[in-house]
Design a protein around this motif. Structure first.
Motif, short mmCIF file in Angstrom:
data_model
loop_
_atom_site.label_atom_id
_atom_site.label_comp_id
_atom_site.label_asym_id
_atom_site.label_seq_id
_atom_site.Cartn_x
_atom_site.Cartn_y
_atom_site.Cartn_z
N ILE A 17 12.60 3.47 12.44
CA ILE A 17 11.25 2.91 12.36
C ILE A 17 11.09 2.26 11.00
O ILE A 17 11.47 2.81 9.97
N GLU A 18 10.51 1.07 11.01
CA GLU A 18 10.18 0.40 9.76
C GLU A 18 8.83 0.95 9.32
O GLU A 18 7.78 0.55 9.83
N ALA A 19 8.84 1.92 8.40
CA ALA A 19 7.62 2.49 7.85
C ALA A 19 7.12 1.52 6.79
O ALA A 19 7.67 1.43 5.70
N GLU A 20 6.10 0.75 7.14
CA GLU A 20 5.65 -0.34 6.28
C GLU A 20 4.14 -0.35 6.16
O GLU A 20 3.43 -0.10 7.13
N LEU A 21 3.69 -0.65 4.95
CA LEU A 21 2.28 -0.89 4.71
C LEU A 21 2.15 -2.23 4.01
O LEU A 21 3.02 -2.63 3.23
N GLY B 152 9.76 -3.18 18.59
CA GLY B 152 9.10 -2.51 19.72
C GLY B 152 7.63 -2.29 19.43
O GLY B 152 7.10 -2.68 18.38
N ALA B 153 6.97 -1.64 20.35
CA ALA B 153 5.54 -1.35 20.20
C ALA B 153 5.30 -0.38 19.05
O ALA B 153 6.16 0.43 18.71
N ARG B 154 4.11 -0.46 18.47
CA ARG B 154 3.74 0.42 17.36
C ARG B 154 3.87 1.88 17.73
O ARG B 154 3.49 2.28 18.83
N VAL B 155 4.39 2.64 16.78
CA VAL B 155 4.44 4.09 16.96
C VAL B 155 3.41 4.77 16.05
O VAL B 155 3.23 5.97 16.13
N ASP B 156 2.76 3.98 15.20
CA ASP B 156 1.71 4.50 14.33
C ASP B 156 0.64 3.41 14.24
O ASP B 156 0.87 2.35 13.67
N GLU B 157 -0.52 3.68 14.82
CA GLU B 157 -1.57 2.67 14.89
C GLU B 157 -2.12 2.30 13.51
O GLU B 157 -2.37 1.13 13.23
N SER C 185 3.43 0.56 12.03
CA SER C 185 4.88 0.74 11.97
C SER C 185 5.49 0.69 13.36
O SER C 185 4.93 1.24 14.32
N LYS C 186 6.65 0.01 13.44
CA LYS C 186 7.31 -0.23 14.71
C LYS C 186 8.80 0.06 14.61
O LYS C 186 9.38 -0.10 13.54
N LEU D 2 8.49 9.72 10.06
CA LEU D 2 7.59 8.60 9.79
C LEU D 2 6.42 8.98 8.90
O LEU D 2 6.10 8.28 7.94
N SER D 3 5.77 10.09 9.17
CA SER D 3 4.60 10.51 8.39
C SER D 3 4.96 10.68 6.92
O SER D 3 4.27 10.17 6.03
#
Length: 185
Positions: A2-6, A69-74, A78-79, A149-150
């Motif tokens: 997962i690309e954990a991005e902000l 892919g679809a978001r895993v964190d709204e 992050s996707k 991810l968190s």
């Protein structure tokens, strides 16, 4: 992975640039992004992305094909991300069109990238200017398994704070939506 991005709007680009320069050498690159979808926009309806990116740097030009892919964190957007470097971007564009995909939107991003280690993770910080959008943005990302991810997002938030980015500077606005809105004006 997962690309954990902000992503954040940068209020003081000079200060953030200085803090990034203290962490790692930066490299200037221009991205030319083309997003594809089916004619009925099935990918967009499923919150998926298919992109061809050509990166023009000072030493080389390279191309990357990316599927998200679809978001895993709204909250963060992050996707899961899968990408591969491609030898011939024009051939990939032709291949996608031949398979029935259509270009949804194309635009340019002017970037300065910084790769560094922080909080035990490889991070990539990108200062971004999109000529069609007002302002400067900062993207900060790290790759992580979905189970982490968190924690990865907590680490990204902490590094953003160190770079002078406040929580209320964060934005979920997509460049594609902002460019589309600007072009509609």
């Amino acid at each position: 992975m997962i690309e954990a991005e902000l992503k954040a709007r940068v209020r003081t680009p000079e200060g953030v640039l200085r803090r990034l320069d203290e962490r790692a050498p930066g490299r200037a690159e221009v991205y030319r992004d083309t997003y594809y979808d089916t004619p009925d926009r099935a990918l967009d309806a499923r919150d998926q992305e298919l992109r061809v990116r050509t990166v023009h740097g000072t030493d080389e030009t390279r191309a990357v094909l990316t599927y998200k892919g679809a978001r895993v964190d709204e909250e963060s957007g992050s996707k899961p991300e899968h990408e591969t470097r491609v030898e011939d971007a024009e051939a990939v564009h032709a291949l996608l069109r031949g398979l029935g995909y259509v270009p949804l939107i194309a635009f340019e991003k002017r970037c300065r990238n910084y790769a560094f280690e922080a909080r035990g993770r490889r991070m990539l910080a990108t200062l971004v200017r999109v000529p069609e959008i007002d302002g400067t943005f900062l993207e900060l990302e790290t790759l992580a398994p979905e189970s982490e991810l968190s924690g990865a997002l907590d680490d990204v938030r902490a590094v953003l704070t160190e770079l002078g980015i406040a929580a209320d500077d964060l934005t979920g606005e997509l460049y594609t939506d902002a460019v589309r809105a600007r072009r509609a004006d």
